[in-house]
Design a protein around this motif. Structure first.
Motif, PDB file in Angstrom:
ATOM      1  N   PHE A 144       0.527  -2.722  -5.971  1.00 25.78           N
ATOM      2  CA  PHE A 144       1.969  -2.936  -6.123  1.00 25.78           C
ATOM      3  C   PHE A 144       2.338  -2.835  -7.591  1.00 25.78           C
ATOM      4  O   PHE A 144       1.623  -3.333  -8.466  1.00 25.78           O
ATOM      5  CB  PHE A 144       2.377  -4.327  -5.591  1.00 25.78           C
ATOM      6  N   LYS A 145       3.423  -2.163  -7.771  1.00 24.82           N
ATOM      7  CA  LYS A 145       4.013  -2.122  -9.105  1.00 24.82           C
ATOM      8  C   LYS A 145       5.477  -2.548  -8.942  1.00 24.82           C
ATOM      9  O   LYS A 145       6.285  -1.793  -8.412  1.00 24.82           O
ATOM     10  CB  LYS A 145       3.914  -0.729  -9.701  1.00 24.82           C
ATOM     11  N   GLY A 146       5.758  -3.759  -9.444  1.00 27.18           N
ATOM     12  CA  GLY A 146       7.090  -4.315  -9.183  1.00 27.18           C
ATOM     13  C   GLY A 146       7.198  -4.688  -7.720  1.00 27.18           C
ATOM     14  O   GLY A 146       6.351  -5.394  -7.172  1.00 27.18           O
ATOM     15  N   PHE A 147       8.199  -4.151  -7.091  1.00 25.39           N
ATOM     16  CA  PHE A 147       8.399  -4.420  -5.672  1.00 25.39           C
ATOM     17  C   PHE A 147       7.989  -3.241  -4.796  1.00 25.39           C
ATOM     18  O   PHE A 147       8.286  -3.225  -3.610  1.00 25.39           O
ATOM     19  CB  PHE A 147       9.872  -4.761  -5.403  1.00 25.39           C
ATOM     20  N   SER A 148       7.341  -2.238  -5.348  1.00 26.70           N
ATOM     21  CA  SER A 148       6.939  -1.056  -4.564  1.00 26.70           C
ATOM     22  C   SER A 148       5.412  -0.942  -4.530  1.00 26.70           C
ATOM     23  O   SER A 148       4.711  -1.328  -5.462  1.00 26.70           O
ATOM     24  CB  SER A 148       7.540   0.219  -5.155  1.00 26.70           C
ATOM     25  N   MET A 149       4.914  -0.368  -3.401  1.00 23.95           N
ATOM     26  CA  MET A 149       3.481  -0.133  -3.240  1.00 23.95           C
ATOM     27  C   MET A 149       3.153   1.284  -3.733  1.00 23.95           C
ATOM     28  O   MET A 149       3.831   2.245  -3.402  1.00 23.95           O
ATOM     29  CB  MET A 149       3.058  -0.286  -1.770  1.00 23.95           C
ATOM     30  N   ARG A 150       2.140   1.345  -4.495  1.00 20.53           N
ATOM     31  CA  ARG A 150       1.728   2.636  -5.006  1.00 20.53           C
ATOM     32  C   ARG A 150       0.246   2.872  -4.677  1.00 20.53           C
ATOM     33  O   ARG A 150      -0.480   1.965  -4.309  1.00 20.53           O
ATOM     34  CB  ARG A 150       1.965   2.717  -6.499  1.00 20.53           C
ATOM     35  N   PHE A 151      -0.194   4.150  -4.861  1.00 17.90           N
ATOM     36  CA  PHE A 151      -1.576   4.536  -4.574  1.00 17.90           C
ATOM     37  C   PHE A 151      -2.217   5.130  -5.828  1.00 17.90           C
ATOM     38  O   PHE A 151      -1.609   5.955  -6.536  1.00 17.90           O
ATOM     39  CB  PHE A 151      -1.633   5.585  -3.448  1.00 17.90           C
ATOM     40  N   GLU A 152      -3.464   4.712  -6.062  1.00 17.92           N
ATOM     41  CA  GLU A 152      -4.268   5.373  -7.103  1.00 17.92           C
ATOM     42  C   GLU A 152      -4.978   6.549  -6.430  1.00 17.92           C
ATOM     43  O   GLU A 152      -5.758   6.340  -5.494  1.00 17.92           O
ATOM     44  CB  GLU A 152      -5.289   4.402  -7.683  1.00 17.92           C
ATOM     45  N   PRO A 153      -4.717   7.779  -6.835  1.00 20.10           N
ATOM     46  CA  PRO A 153      -5.235   8.951  -6.105  1.00 20.10           C
ATOM     47  C   PRO A 153      -6.752   8.912  -5.942  1.00 20.10           C
ATOM     48  O   PRO A 153      -7.491   8.430  -6.799  1.00 20.10           O
ATOM     49  CB  PRO A 153      -4.799  10.130  -6.964  1.00 20.10           C
ATOM     50  N   ALA A 154      -7.183   9.451  -4.811  1.00 14.52           N
ATOM     51  CA  ALA A 154      -8.615   9.635  -4.565  1.00 14.52           C
ATOM     52  C   ALA A 154      -8.952  11.091  -4.870  1.00 14.52           C
ATOM     53  O   ALA A 154      -8.176  12.011  -4.578  1.00 14.52           O
ATOM     54  CB  ALA A 154      -8.953   9.306  -3.125  1.00 14.52           C
TER      55      ALA A 154
END
Length: 244
Positions: free
Chosen positions: A220-230
């Motif tokens: 999560f960054k702030g109020f949003s979910m993010r993905f670290e690329p694979a």
């Protein structure tokens, strides 16, 4: 007439003739009887001395030959060398599969064989004396086989691959062989991965297949979910053999 009788008859005639002449001189009416006795004895000695030589000249001569062959290779092309062991002879003749070899008159022969097959090397010798001739032959077989097929060409080819994703997913990469070749082995090299799992390589239906799973890291960054690329990258090494 049985073989061997004529030489004895000839020798007998020579001996009887010489002894007859000596006897005529011995018993003739002459005052030189002692000299004739000496002549008779000398004639008898000459007859006895020349009889063995005369017999050797008229009896059937010996003729013997034996052949040994050796090939540099059991498969074509090959060089075949043959040596003959022979008794006294005045003529030697070679033949290969009943074809007379015109350019060889010695007890050895060498020939290049370019076609597979069975080859019969034969040596024939002739011997003679003053009155008679003898002949003998011996053959041996040499088998030259088909040459083995050439070894298939083997290649080792390296191909790079890479996959990247921001969402979870599986991947499947296909690597076909070079035209006229088949893949006999496959392996991975220099694999670099981040959030990638179960990276494998296999061979299926003549092609190499690289499979794996990409699972990006969620945060999560702030109020949003993010993905670290694979991501994953590396080399697939394919050992390929020329098709027969």
């Amino acid at each position: 007439m049985i073989d061997g009788v004529w030489p004895l008859v000839l020798i007998s005639l020579v001996v009887l003739g010489a002894l007859g002449m000596a006897s005529v001189l011995l018993f003739s009416k002459s005052d030189l009887k002692s000299s004739k006795v000496s002549l008779w004895i000398a004639t008898l000695g000459v007859v006895l001395a020349i009889t063995p030589t005369l017999y050797q000249s008229v009896k059937k001569p010996e003729a013997y030959v034996f052949v040994k062959c050796q090939a540099t290779s059991e498969t074509a092309p090959s060089t075949v060398s043959c040596v003959a062991e022979a008794s006294d002879y005045y003529l030697v003749q070679w033949s290969i599969n009943n074809d007379i070899v015109e350019d060889v008159s010695e007890l050895n022969i060498e020939r290049e064989i370019h076609e597979p097959g069975e080859y019969r090397f034969e040596a024939k010798v002739r011997n003679k004396n003053l009155f008679r001739e003898a002949e003998s032959s011996f053959s041996t077989r040499v088998v030259i086989s088909e040459p083995p097929p050439p070894e298939p060409e083997v290649l080792e080819i390296k191909q790079s691959f890479s996959e990247y994703s921001k969402i979870p997913r599986s991947f499947r990469l296909v690597f076909p062989p070079k035209n006229g070749f088949e893949i006999v082995d496959a392996r991975l090299e220099s694999v670099r991965e981040s959030k990638a799992y179960n990276i494998r390589v296999s061979i299926d239906n003549g092609v190499a297949i690289v499979t794996g799973q990409l699972k990006p890291k969620q945060y999560f960054k702030g109020f949003s979910m993010r993905f670290e690329p694979a991501k994953v990258s590396g080399l697939v090494v394919l050992t390929q053999q020329q098709e027969q």
